[in-house]
Write a protein that holds these residues in place. Structure first.
Motif, PDB file in Angstrom:
ATOM      1  N   GLN A   1       0.700  -1.249  -0.118  1.00 43.87           N
ATOM      2  CA  GLN A   1       0.018   0.023  -0.038  1.00 43.87           C
ATOM      3  C   GLN A   1       0.848   1.270   0.035  1.00 43.87           C
ATOM      4  OE1 GLN A   1      -2.437  -0.409   3.475  1.00 43.87           O
ATOM      5  NE2 GLN A   1      -3.403  -2.267   2.735  1.00 43.87           N
ATOM      6  N   ASN A   2       2.200   1.132   0.083  1.00 44.22           N
ATOM      7  CA  ASN A   2       2.852   2.382   0.270  1.00 44.22           C
ATOM      8  C   ASN A   2       3.535   2.716  -0.991  1.00 44.22           C
ATOM      9  OD1 ASN A   2       5.847   3.655   0.531  1.00 44.22           O
ATOM     10  ND2 ASN A   2       5.123   3.389   2.574  1.00 44.22           N
ATOM     11  N   PRO A   3       2.983   4.079  -1.323  1.00 46.69           N
ATOM     12  CA  PRO A   3       3.320   4.702  -2.736  1.00 46.69           C
ATOM     13  C   PRO A   3       4.633   4.879  -3.030  1.00 46.69           C
ATOM     14  CG  PRO A   3       1.630   6.144  -1.507  1.00 46.69           C
ATOM     15  CD  PRO A   3       2.418   5.054  -0.527  1.00 46.69           C
ATOM     16  N   ASP A   4       5.447   5.243  -2.028  1.00 45.47           N
ATOM     17  CA  ASP A   4       7.121   5.213  -2.145  1.00 45.47           C
ATOM     18  C   ASP A   4       7.711   3.699  -2.642  1.00 45.47           C
ATOM     19  OD1 ASP A   4       7.077   7.736  -1.532  1.00 45.47           O
ATOM     20  OD2 ASP A   4       7.580   7.497   0.577  1.00 45.47           O
ATOM     21  N   ILE A   5       7.143   2.758  -2.201  1.00 47.94           N
ATOM     22  CA  ILE A   5       7.501   1.689  -2.487  1.00 47.94           C
ATOM     23  C   ILE A   5       7.142   1.082  -4.050  1.00 47.94           C
ATOM     24  CG2 ILE A   5       7.248  -1.017  -2.028  1.00 47.94           C
ATOM     25  CD1 ILE A   5       9.278   0.309  -0.214  1.00 47.94           C
TER      26      ILE A   5
ATOM     27  N   ILE B   1       6.507   3.174  -6.159  1.00 44.47           N
ATOM     28  CA  ILE B   1       7.635   4.373  -7.002  1.00 44.47           C
ATOM     29  C   ILE B   1       8.638   3.613  -7.424  1.00 44.47           C
ATOM     30  CG2 ILE B   1       8.524   6.541  -7.161  1.00 44.47           C
ATOM     31  CD1 ILE B   1       6.140   7.541  -5.757  1.00 44.47           C
ATOM     32  N   SER B   2       9.333   3.147  -6.397  1.00 47.50           N
ATOM     33  CA  SER B   2      10.606   2.433  -6.364  1.00 47.50           C
ATOM     34  C   SER B   2      10.590   1.250  -7.264  1.00 47.50           C
ATOM     35  CB  SER B   2      11.376   2.089  -5.123  1.00 47.50           C
ATOM     36  OG  SER B   2      11.465   3.275  -4.308  1.00 47.50           O
ATOM     37  N   LEU B   3       9.660   0.528  -7.263  1.00 45.78           N
ATOM     38  CA  LEU B   3       9.381  -0.841  -8.080  1.00 45.78           C
ATOM     39  C   LEU B   3       9.367  -0.344  -9.244  1.00 45.78           C
ATOM     40  CD1 LEU B   3       7.147  -3.063  -5.786  1.00 45.78           C
ATOM     41  CD2 LEU B   3       9.737  -3.564  -6.406  1.00 45.78           C
ATOM     42  N   ALA B   4       8.435   0.649  -9.606  1.00 47.35           N
ATOM     43  CA  ALA B   4       8.364   1.184 -11.068  1.00 47.35           C
ATOM     44  C   ALA B   4       9.803   1.602 -11.565  1.00 47.35           C
ATOM     45  CB  ALA B   4       7.350   2.192 -11.200  1.00 47.35           C
ATOM     46  N   ARG B   5      10.617   2.329 -10.869  1.00 48.32           N
ATOM     47  CA  ARG B   5      11.780   2.938 -11.217  1.00 48.32           C
ATOM     48  C   ARG B   5      12.670   1.595 -11.398  1.00 48.32           C
ATOM     49  NH1 ARG B   5      12.666   7.676  -7.013  1.00 48.32           N
ATOM     50  NH2 ARG B   5      11.082   9.395  -7.887  1.00 48.32           N
ATOM     51  N   GLN B   6      12.467   0.668 -10.501  1.00 47.00           N
ATOM     52  CA  GLN B   6      13.327  -0.521 -10.790  1.00 47.00           C
ATOM     53  C   GLN B   6      13.147  -1.516 -12.243  1.00 47.00           C
ATOM     54  OE1 GLN B   6      13.625  -2.971  -7.221  1.00 47.00           O
ATOM     55  NE2 GLN B   6      13.282  -5.050  -8.686  1.00 47.00           N
ATOM     56  N   ASP B   7      11.822  -1.517 -12.564  1.00 56.63           N
ATOM     57  CA  ASP B   7      11.440  -1.977 -13.776  1.00 56.63           C
ATOM     58  C   ASP B   7      11.738  -1.051 -15.010  1.00 56.63           C
ATOM     59  OD1 ASP B   7      10.269  -4.137 -12.337  1.00 56.63           O
ATOM     60  OD2 ASP B   7       8.300  -3.215 -12.717  1.00 56.63           O
ATOM     61  N   ASP B   8      11.942  -0.027 -14.742  1.00 59.20           N
ATOM     62  CA  ASP B   8      12.222   0.745 -15.778  1.00 59.20           C
ATOM     63  C   ASP B   8      13.910   0.808 -16.189  1.00 59.20           C
ATOM     64  OD1 ASP B   8      12.940   3.194 -17.395  1.00 59.20           O
ATOM     65  OD2 ASP B   8      12.971   4.678 -16.043  1.00 59.20           O
ATOM     66  N   ALA B   9      14.632   0.514 -15.005  1.00 59.41           N
ATOM     67  CA  ALA B   9      16.078   0.221 -15.231  1.00 59.41           C
ATOM     68  C   ALA B   9      16.245  -0.902 -15.669  1.00 59.41           C
ATOM     69  CB  ALA B   9      17.075   0.685 -13.714  1.00 59.41           C
TER      70      ALA B   9
ATOM     71  N   THR C   1      15.013   0.132  -3.729  1.00 63.30           N
ATOM     72  CA  THR C   1      14.147  -0.469  -3.144  1.00 63.30           C
ATOM     73  C   THR C   1      14.169  -1.349  -1.817  1.00 63.30           C
ATOM     74  OG1 THR C   1      13.062  -0.553  -5.520  1.00 63.30           O
ATOM     75  CG2 THR C   1      12.081  -2.148  -3.656  1.00 63.30           C
ATOM     76  N   ARG C   2      15.172  -1.962  -1.811  1.00 62.63           N
ATOM     77  CA  ARG C   2      15.466  -2.948  -0.693  1.00 62.63           C
ATOM     78  C   ARG C   2      15.802  -1.801   0.646  1.00 62.63           C
ATOM     79  NH1 ARG C   2      14.555  -8.182   0.530  1.00 62.63           N
ATOM     80  NH2 ARG C   2      15.490  -8.509   2.697  1.00 62.63           N
ATOM     81  N   LYS C   3      16.325  -0.735   0.429  1.00 60.27           N
ATOM     82  CA  LYS C   3      16.448   0.169   1.636  1.00 60.27           C
ATOM     83  C   LYS C   3      15.103   0.746   2.008  1.00 60.27           C
ATOM     84  CE  LYS C   3      18.008   4.928   2.140  1.00 60.27           C
ATOM     85  NZ  LYS C   3      18.501   6.028   1.476  1.00 60.27           N
TER      86      LYS C   3
ATOM     87  N   ILE D   1      10.846   0.432   6.298  1.00 63.15           N
ATOM     88  CA  ILE D   1       9.546   0.330   6.719  1.00 63.15           C
ATOM     89  C   ILE D   1       9.348  -0.817   7.451  1.00 63.15           C
ATOM     90  CG2 ILE D   1       7.206  -0.109   5.731  1.00 63.15           C
ATOM     91  CD1 ILE D   1       7.741   1.414   3.243  1.00 63.15           C
ATOM     92  N   SER D   2      10.183  -1.995   7.156  1.00 62.87           N
ATOM     93  CA  SER D   2       9.855  -2.974   8.187  1.00 62.87           C
ATOM     94  C   SER D   2      10.655  -2.862   9.885  1.00 62.87           C
ATOM     95  CB  SER D   2      10.853  -4.243   7.761  1.00 62.87           C
ATOM     96  OG  SER D   2      10.406  -4.473   6.264  1.00 62.87           O
ATOM     97  N   PHE D   3      11.631  -2.148   9.579  1.00 65.66           N
ATOM     98  CA  PHE D   3      12.126  -1.496  11.082  1.00 65.66           C
ATOM     99  C   PHE D   3      11.177  -0.679  11.754  1.00 65.66           C
ATOM    100  CE2 PHE D   3      14.201   1.606  13.588  1.00 65.66           C
ATOM    101  CZ  PHE D   3      14.793   0.655  14.436  1.00 65.66           C
ATOM    102  N   ASP D   4      10.369   0.465  11.159  1.00 69.91           N
ATOM    103  CA  ASP D   4       9.554   1.248  11.862  1.00 69.91           C
ATOM    104  C   ASP D   4       8.196   0.137  12.327  1.00 69.91           C
ATOM    105  OD1 ASP D   4      10.891   3.176  10.825  1.00 69.91           O
ATOM    106  OD2 ASP D   4       9.908   3.942   9.365  1.00 69.91           O
ATOM    107  N   ILE D   5       7.684  -0.786  11.569  1.00 71.58           N
ATOM    108  CA  ILE D   5       6.636  -1.497  11.852  1.00 71.58           C
ATOM    109  C   ILE D   5       6.975  -2.528  13.212  1.00 71.58           C
ATOM    110  CG2 ILE D   5       5.023  -3.140  11.143  1.00 71.58           C
ATOM    111  CD1 ILE D   5       4.799  -1.770   8.715  1.00 71.58           C
TER     112      ILE D   5
END
Length: 481
Positions: free
Chosen positions: A74-78, A80-88, A161-163, A168-172
């Motif tokens: 549900q996180n938009p930043d994730i 966005i990162s996945l879309a940039r990853q596919d772009d690359a 993306t992994r970062k 997010i995993s740490f915060d939760i």
């Protein structure tokens, strides 16, 4: 007379001890009877406690892994990162396409009006077609370096993306541990209130026998009131932690349970962790890939100063082109050499720009490495301090438990005052509370180390990361015309 007085004191102490034991056994027996009837035993302190939040179901166990995965999707930043990853990722295929032949086909047909210097004018039906095939033979490293640059950009996007996933995993996870700590604190205070109620009953019995004073009873009541206030505060803090968890996950947590001990998953020492941070730390690994991308871009730019060698195949079909020529077809295969001799210095300026970017990437990599190494050593120092403190706290709890048991026996025989009894119980309660707080801090420090090693989700999720890409929702708007 002295013998008679001593006998009376002995009888009084024996009677007080028997009554105290009977009173202590009373709540336990009532609790057992209530359990047999399917009812929960409620102490006076619990009867005055605020009712639990009806919106906070605690019947089920909260799955930390499911909460993290749902939050990541549900996180938009994730996304966005996945879309940039596919772009690359597809940028690698784009760079690799330079190794393959390029085929162009042009077809044309239409009327053509011809007015020659001599002869009659004519309006002809013109048709022509051109087929070009170009194959790169040698470009002195332009293509291979472009592919390596694209691969580095793709790896950098993956680490980016992994970062975010690890953050997010740490915060939760930290919020989950906060909920767990407050849950246990509420249970600890409730248990302490029950223990204090038994001690108050024992002190009241001693007062009825003339062995204690009203001030002692009041002192025990003050202690019980303080515990009740602490319970209210702990319940409020628990609800605040639950709201913090909901802010991160979108839902209130069910019952939190203990996470596995973090120690077995950690590197054995700070030095061993520092040795692998370039391959494991997302920040450092991403910076290294960014530097590699700039380095490959510079190598590709340098290769443009050399000629390019290629193979061109061309076939032409012409019919009635520039007059009545009829049909004319031709084909050719040639090796071409293209060499840019002068473009005003733009290629050299671009080379210098890329060199400046590479120097910036070098210092950026150095800065990030220093920061990550320092943070890791601080986290390991926190873990070491927590482990040492935990050993001290465990020893303190063991000693405090022995003191409480001894003081109770001595209080019944009149050798200890109410102050000694309450003080020993307070010391035991505080030690248990310190153990709970210290263990939570230790777990969070360990999770922070795993976050820097990109191992946090694997630890809390007990498995590999699932697919997180989710199609973007279609935005509402006016209908297309």
């Amino acid at each position: 007379m002295s013998i008679e007085l001593g006998l009376r004191q002995t009888i009084s102490h024996t009677l007080a001890f028997s009554i105290a034991l009977a009173l202590q056994a009373g709540p336990t027996a009532a609790h057992a009877a209530g359990a047999q009837k399917g009812k929960r035993h409620v102490t006076p302190a619990q009867a005055t406690a605020p009712a639990p939040d009806p919106s906070a179901p605690l019947d089920k166990v909260e799955s930390l892994r499911d909460a993290i995965v749902a939050s990541l999707k549900q996180n938009p930043d994730i996304q966005i990162s996945l879309a940039r990853q596919d772009d690359a990722k597809y940028g690698v295929n784009e760079a690799r396409a330079a190794y393959l032949p390029r085929v162009d086909l042009t077809l044309a047909s239409g009327p053509e009006y011809v007015q020659p210097n001599t002869g009659n004018d004519s309006l002809l039906r013109r048709r022509e077609g051109v087929l070009n095939i170009h194959q790169n033979i040698w470009d002195f490293g332009v293509t291979i370096n472009d592919i390596k640059r694209a691969n580095a950009a793709y790896a950098s996007a993956q680490w980016g993306t992994r970062k975010q996933i690890e953050q997010i995993s740490f915060d939760i996870s930290a919020a989950y541990l906060g909920v767990l700590e407050k849950q246990k604190l509420v249970d600890l205070i409730e248990q302490e209130i029950e223990t204090q109620a038994k001690m108050s009953n024992m002190i009241a019995v001693q007062k009825s026998l003339g062995l204690t004073t009203s001030a002692d009873v009041s002192r025990a009541q003050v202690r019980q009131d303080n515990l009740q206030q602490q319970l209210f505060d702990a319940q409020s803090q628990l609800q605040q932690q639950r709201e913090s968890y909901r802010r991160l996950t979108g839902h209130l947590p069910d019952r939190a349970i203990d996470l596995p001990p973090v120690d077995p998953a950690l590197p054995i020492s700070p030095d061993s962790a520092v040795d692998v941070i370039e391959q494991r730390n997302p920040d450092l690994a991403q910076a290294a890939q960014d530097r590699r991308s700039v380095e490959r871009q510079l190598a590709s730019q340098k290769a443009t100063f050399f000629p390019r060698i290629g193979l061109d195949l061309q076939g032409n079909h012409r019919y009635e082109v520039l007059g009545r020529t009829g049909r004319a077809d031709d084909t050719r295969a040639v090796v071409t050499i293209s060499y840019n001799l002068l473009n005003g210095g733009a290629d050299m300026a671009l080379k210098h720009r890329i060199e400046a970017r590479l120097r910036e990437a070098d210092y950026q990599l150095l800065k990030i490495r220093r920061d990550v190494e320092q943070d890791l050593r601080v986290d390991f120092q926190s873990l070491k301090a927590a482990n040492e403190k935990m050993a001290t706290i465990e020893s303190q709890i063991e000693s405090a438990q022995k003191v409480v048991t001894l003081y109770r026996e001595q209080f019944r025989s009149g050798q200890r005052s109410v102050f000694d009894l309450l003080d020993s119980q307070q010391a035991l309660f505080q030690a248990n509370q310190n153990r709970l707080t210290n263990y939570t801090q230790k777990q969070i420090s360990g999770l922070r180390v795993l976050q820097k090693m990109a191992e946090l989700f694997r630890f809390v999720g007990q498995g590999e990361l699932p697919s997180l890409a989710v199609p973007a929702p279609i935005p509402a708007g006016p209908p297309a015309r």
